[in-house]
Motif scaffolding. Structure first.
Motif, mmCIF file in Angstrom:
data_model
loop_
_atom_site.group_PDB
_atom_site.id
_atom_site.type_symbol
_atom_site.label_atom_id
_atom_site.label_comp_id
_atom_site.label_asym_id
_atom_site.label_seq_id
_atom_site.Cartn_x
_atom_site.Cartn_y
_atom_site.Cartn_z
ATOM 1 N N ILE A 84 9.312 4.033 14.113
ATOM 2 C CA ILE A 84 8.270 4.497 13.194
ATOM 3 C C ILE A 84 8.835 4.394 11.680
ATOM 4 O O ILE A 84 8.098 3.685 10.796
ATOM 5 N N THR A 85 10.182 4.641 11.462
ATOM 6 C CA THR A 85 10.420 4.663 10.192
ATOM 7 C C THR A 85 10.794 3.167 9.595
ATOM 8 O O THR A 85 10.375 3.061 8.310
ATOM 9 N N TYR A 86 11.422 2.317 10.661
ATOM 10 C CA TYR A 86 11.664 1.088 10.015
ATOM 11 C C TYR A 86 10.564 0.198 9.104
ATOM 12 O O TYR A 86 10.608 -0.242 8.103
ATOM 13 N N PRO A 87 9.508 0.057 10.137
ATOM 14 C CA PRO A 87 8.166 -0.522 9.334
ATOM 15 C C PRO A 87 7.711 0.026 8.016
ATOM 16 O O PRO A 87 7.222 -0.769 7.270
ATOM 17 N N MET A 88 7.466 1.376 8.235
ATOM 18 C CA MET A 88 7.139 1.932 6.832
ATOM 19 C C MET A 88 8.071 1.463 5.673
ATOM 20 O O MET A 88 7.654 1.390 4.536
ATOM 21 N N TRP A 89 9.506 1.833 6.016
ATOM 22 C CA TRP A 89 10.630 1.848 5.037
ATOM 23 C C TRP A 89 10.480 0.169 4.403
ATOM 24 O O TRP A 89 10.308 -0.014 3.335
ATOM 25 N N LEU A 90 10.252 -0.717 5.399
ATOM 26 C CA LEU A 90 10.307 -2.214 5.128
ATOM 27 C C LEU A 90 8.750 -2.448 4.276
ATOM 28 O O LEU A 90 9.105 -3.048 3.282
ATOM 29 N N TYR A 91 7.712 -1.839 4.473
ATOM 30 C CA TYR A 91 6.667 -1.988 4.110
ATOM 31 C C TYR A 91 6.795 -1.506 2.334
ATOM 32 O O TYR A 91 6.330 -2.211 1.429
ATOM 33 N N VAL A 92 7.237 -0.228 2.342
ATOM 34 C CA VAL A 92 7.418 0.265 1.087
ATOM 35 C C VAL A 92 8.402 -0.928 0.031
ATOM 36 O O VAL A 92 8.167 -1.199 -0.980
ATOM 37 N N ALA A 93 9.442 -1.242 0.616
ATOM 38 C CA ALA A 93 10.273 -2.091 0.021
ATOM 39 C C ALA A 93 9.701 -3.176 -0.315
ATOM 40 O O ALA A 93 9.823 -3.879 -1.634
ATOM 41 N N VAL A 94 9.009 -4.078 0.444
ATOM 42 C CA VAL A 94 8.274 -5.332 0.160
ATOM 43 C C VAL A 94 7.238 -5.057 -0.681
ATOM 44 O O VAL A 94 7.123 -6.064 -1.630
ATOM 45 N N THR A 95 6.592 -4.275 -0.665
ATOM 46 C CA THR A 95 5.354 -3.975 -1.403
ATOM 47 C C THR A 95 5.923 -3.657 -2.743
ATOM 48 O O THR A 95 5.027 -3.875 -3.832
ATOM 49 N N GLY A 96 6.761 -2.965 -3.047
ATOM 50 C CA GLY A 96 7.663 -2.719 -4.374
ATOM 51 C C GLY A 96 7.646 -4.069 -5.162
ATOM 52 O O GLY A 96 7.309 -4.024 -6.183
ATOM 53 N N VAL A 97 8.111 -4.939 -4.551
ATOM 54 C CA VAL A 97 8.624 -6.381 -4.943
ATOM 55 C C VAL A 97 7.239 -7.075 -5.102
ATOM 56 O O VAL A 97 7.032 -7.384 -6.480
ATOM 57 N N ILE A 98 6.058 -7.173 -4.319
ATOM 58 C CA ILE A 98 4.895 -7.475 -4.629
ATOM 59 C C ILE A 98 4.274 -6.677 -6.135
ATOM 60 O O ILE A 98 3.668 -7.563 -6.663
ATOM 61 N N VAL A 99 4.181 -5.495 -5.926
ATOM 62 C CA VAL A 99 3.712 -4.894 -6.984
ATOM 63 C C VAL A 99 4.336 -5.265 -8.198
ATOM 64 O O VAL A 99 3.514 -5.541 -9.447
ATOM 65 N N TYR A 100 5.559 -5.315 -8.185
ATOM 66 C CA TYR A 100 6.219 -5.902 -9.505
ATOM 67 C C TYR A 100 5.829 -7.305 -10.057
ATOM 68 O O TYR A 100 5.624 -7.513 -11.303
#
Length: 178
Positions: A153-169
């Motif tokens: 459960i944790t891995y996909p959420m953490w990966l999403y947060v990390a990737v979307t952080g780059v996208i938002v930037y």
């Protein structure tokens, strides 16, 4: 639940509440507006976006390592992800305490996409805190089956947060004041 997990349970829940509240409170503090002479830290967003990217890559490599049975490499990479996430948090707060917030300037459909990504990123960045910490503690405590179950459960959420952080930037970077 192992003794080690019991030992950290209260700390994890406390951090899961304190970190978002502290970030929200500090986000509302702008030192220059309060009369403090501080140099704006406008150079930080590309750095903390890069750290988000490094977190994403490191998470993928960490999962690959454990699938190949390399427990020590997996553990070290996850510890590195924890360091990256902590560095991100410190830089993010420092930037927002010393600089004006940047408004997204896109219009039309891209604006809705940006805000959807931003809102889901922010919400999951709060939700993920206890998941990451409990998953980490289960791993270091040797509760591997429970660790594995929660990590799914944790891995996909953490990966999403990390990737979307780059996208938002990347989406907001053209609107930063230079």
């Amino acid at each position: 639940m192992t003794e080690e997990e019991k030992k950290y349970k209260g700390i994890i829940w406390a951090l899961s509440i304190i970190i978002p509240l502290a970030v929200a409170a500090l986000f509302g503090i702008n030192l220059p507006k309060m009369g403090y002479e501080v140099k704006p830290l406008g150079f930080l967003p590309p750095i903390y976006a890069t750290i988000n990217g490094l977190t994403a890559v490191t998470l993928v490599v960490a999962v690959s390592a454990i699938k190949r049975g390399n427990i020590k490499l997996h553990e070290n990479l996850i510890k590195l992800c924890m360091v990256f996430s902590s560095l991100f948090l410190v830089m993010y707060v420092a930037y927002h305490m010393t600089s004006e917030s940047t408004k997204f300037g896109g219009e039309g459909t891209i604006r809705y996409i940006y805000y959807f990504i931003l809102v889901t990123h922010i919400v999951l960045s709060v939700v993920i805190i206890p998941f990451v910490l409990f998953t980490f503690v289960r791993g270091i405590a040797g509760a591997y089956e429970r660790h594995k179950k929660l990590a799914r459960i944790t891995y996909p959420m953490w990966l999403y947060v990390a990737v979307t952080g780059v996208i938002v930037y990347l989406m907001i970077s053209p609107y930063y004041a230079h």
